[in-house]
Write an enzyme that holds these catalytic residues in place. Structure first.
Site, PDB file in Angstrom:
ATOM      1  N   HIS A  69      65.257  58.044  59.431  1.00 16.84           N
ATOM      2  CA  HIS A  69      67.773  58.069  59.617  1.00 16.84           C
ATOM      3  C   HIS A  69      67.439  59.674  59.102  1.00 16.84           C
ATOM      4  O   HIS A  69      66.233  59.352  58.145  1.00 16.84           O
ATOM      5  CB  HIS A  69      68.313  57.377  59.320  1.00 16.84           C
ATOM      6  CG  HIS A  69      67.598  57.230  58.173  1.00 16.84           C
ATOM      7  ND1 HIS A  69      69.631  56.574  56.452  1.00 16.84           N
ATOM      8  CD2 HIS A  69      66.759  56.995  56.850  1.00 16.84           C
ATOM      9  CE1 HIS A  69      68.676  56.109  55.417  1.00 16.84           C
ATOM     10  NE2 HIS A  69      67.933  56.115  55.804  1.00 16.84           N
ATOM     11  N   CYS A 104      65.048  61.971  50.670  1.00 15.77           N
ATOM     12  CA  CYS A 104      66.365  61.315  51.652  1.00 15.77           C
ATOM     13  C   CYS A 104      66.998  61.969  51.690  1.00 15.77           C
ATOM     14  O   CYS A 104      67.845  61.936  54.002  1.00 15.77           O
ATOM     15  CB  CYS A 104      67.417  60.286  51.260  1.00 15.77           C
ATOM     16  SG  CYS A 104      65.934  58.640  50.184  1.00 15.77           S
ATOM     17  N   HIS A 144      63.034  60.517  57.264  1.00  6.84           N
ATOM     18  CA  HIS A 144      61.757  59.576  56.992  1.00  6.84           C
ATOM     19  C   HIS A 144      62.383  57.780  57.991  1.00  6.84           C
ATOM     20  O   HIS A 144      63.312  58.246  58.211  1.00  6.84           O
ATOM     21  CB  HIS A 144      61.980  59.449  55.741  1.00  6.84           C
ATOM     22  CG  HIS A 144      63.448  58.532  54.668  1.00  6.84           C
ATOM     23  ND1 HIS A 144      64.662  59.860  55.133  1.00  6.84           N
ATOM     24  CD2 HIS A 144      63.641  57.521  54.725  1.00  6.84           C
ATOM     25  CE1 HIS A 144      65.421  59.159  54.635  1.00  6.84           C
ATOM     26  NE2 HIS A 144      65.313  57.510  54.450  1.00  6.84           N
ATOM     27  N   HIS A 165      62.237  53.403  57.534  1.00  4.23           N
ATOM     28  CA  HIS A 165      61.957  52.452  56.543  1.00  4.23           C
ATOM     29  C   HIS A 165      61.465  51.037  57.814  1.00  4.23           C
ATOM     30  O   HIS A 165      62.301  50.820  58.843  1.00  4.23           O
ATOM     31  CB  HIS A 165      63.457  52.421  56.573  1.00  4.23           C
ATOM     32  CG  HIS A 165      63.866  53.145  54.991  1.00  4.23           C
ATOM     33  ND1 HIS A 165      63.097  52.690  53.961  1.00  4.23           N
ATOM     34  CD2 HIS A 165      64.683  53.464  55.148  1.00  4.23           C
ATOM     35  CE1 HIS A 165      63.668  54.463  53.426  1.00  4.23           C
ATOM     36  NE2 HIS A 165      64.611  54.578  54.007  1.00  4.23           N
ATOM     37  N   HIS A 191      64.054  51.727  66.384  1.00  2.00           N
ATOM     38  CA  HIS A 191      62.826  52.320  67.291  1.00  2.00           C
ATOM     39  C   HIS A 191      64.154  53.909  67.021  1.00  2.00           C
ATOM     40  O   HIS A 191      63.719  54.232  68.478  1.00  2.00           O
ATOM     41  CB  HIS A 191      61.786  52.296  67.862  1.00  2.00           C
ATOM     42  CG  HIS A 191      60.760  51.413  67.282  1.00  2.00           C
ATOM     43  ND1 HIS A 191      60.936  50.235  66.450  1.00  2.00           N
ATOM     44  CD2 HIS A 191      59.580  52.061  67.131  1.00  2.00           C
ATOM     45  CE1 HIS A 191      59.439  49.704  66.091  1.00  2.00           C
ATOM     46  NE2 HIS A 191      58.849  51.188  66.862  1.00  2.00           N
ATOM     47  N   GLU A 221      66.229  48.241  52.749  1.00  2.00           N
ATOM     48  CA  GLU A 221      65.739  49.513  53.359  1.00  2.00           C
ATOM     49  C   GLU A 221      64.044  49.164  52.229  1.00  2.00           C
ATOM     50  O   GLU A 221      63.063  49.942  52.801  1.00  2.00           O
ATOM     51  CB  GLU A 221      66.068  50.477  52.465  1.00  2.00           C
ATOM     52  CG  GLU A 221      67.486  51.451  52.884  1.00  2.00           C
ATOM     53  CD  GLU A 221      67.601  52.878  52.626  1.00  2.00           C
ATOM     54  OE1 GLU A 221      68.563  53.325  53.922  1.00  2.00           O
ATOM     55  OE2 GLU A 221      67.134  53.202  51.604  1.00  2.00           O
TER      56      GLU A 221
END
Length: 119
Positions: A14, A23, A27, A29, A67, A109
């Site tokens: 996201h 952010c 990237h 998580h 994914h 996260e």
């Protein structure tokens, strides 16, 4: 008061469109999700909620996010923050299991950063 918790996980990418910092770049998580149910009465078997029922529903919701690029989902309004992800999972679980006294969903996260949605 009784409370149970189950957990599941998923990996997703996201970025935060309205955030000014690292952010805002794409990237990912490895999210950990906890679903909490809370209530005052137990069923005839002495359970608030069958762990297996809640865990399966949570895993199904997380599998739909796994994914993926969360920004592609309209539900997050281009900004899939941990807070919005927690609310989304709560709402999905509640629609799947309306009889379960769902209390909250936590989305981690990182091991030190969590958002909680309380219904």
């Amino acid at each position: 008061m009784f409370e149970i918790r189950v957990e599941a996980d998923f990996a997703a990418a996201h970025f935060l469109s309205d955030y000014h910092g690292k952010c805002e770049r794409l990237h990912g998580h490895n999210y950990l999700v906890h679903a909490h149910a809370r209530g005052e009465t137990l069923d005839s078997g002495g359970m608030l909620v069958d762990f297996g029922v809640l865990k399966k529903a949570l895993r199904d919701v997380c599998a739909a996010l796994d994914h993926s690029n969360l920004n592609d989902m309209a539900a997050f309004d281009r900004n899939p923050s941990a807070e919005r992800i927690a609310a989304y999972i709560f709402i999905e679980l509640k629609s799947m299991l309306p009889e379960v006294p769902l209390y909250a969903v936590d989305v981690w996260e990182t091991p030190t950063s969590r958002a909680r949605y309380i219904g």
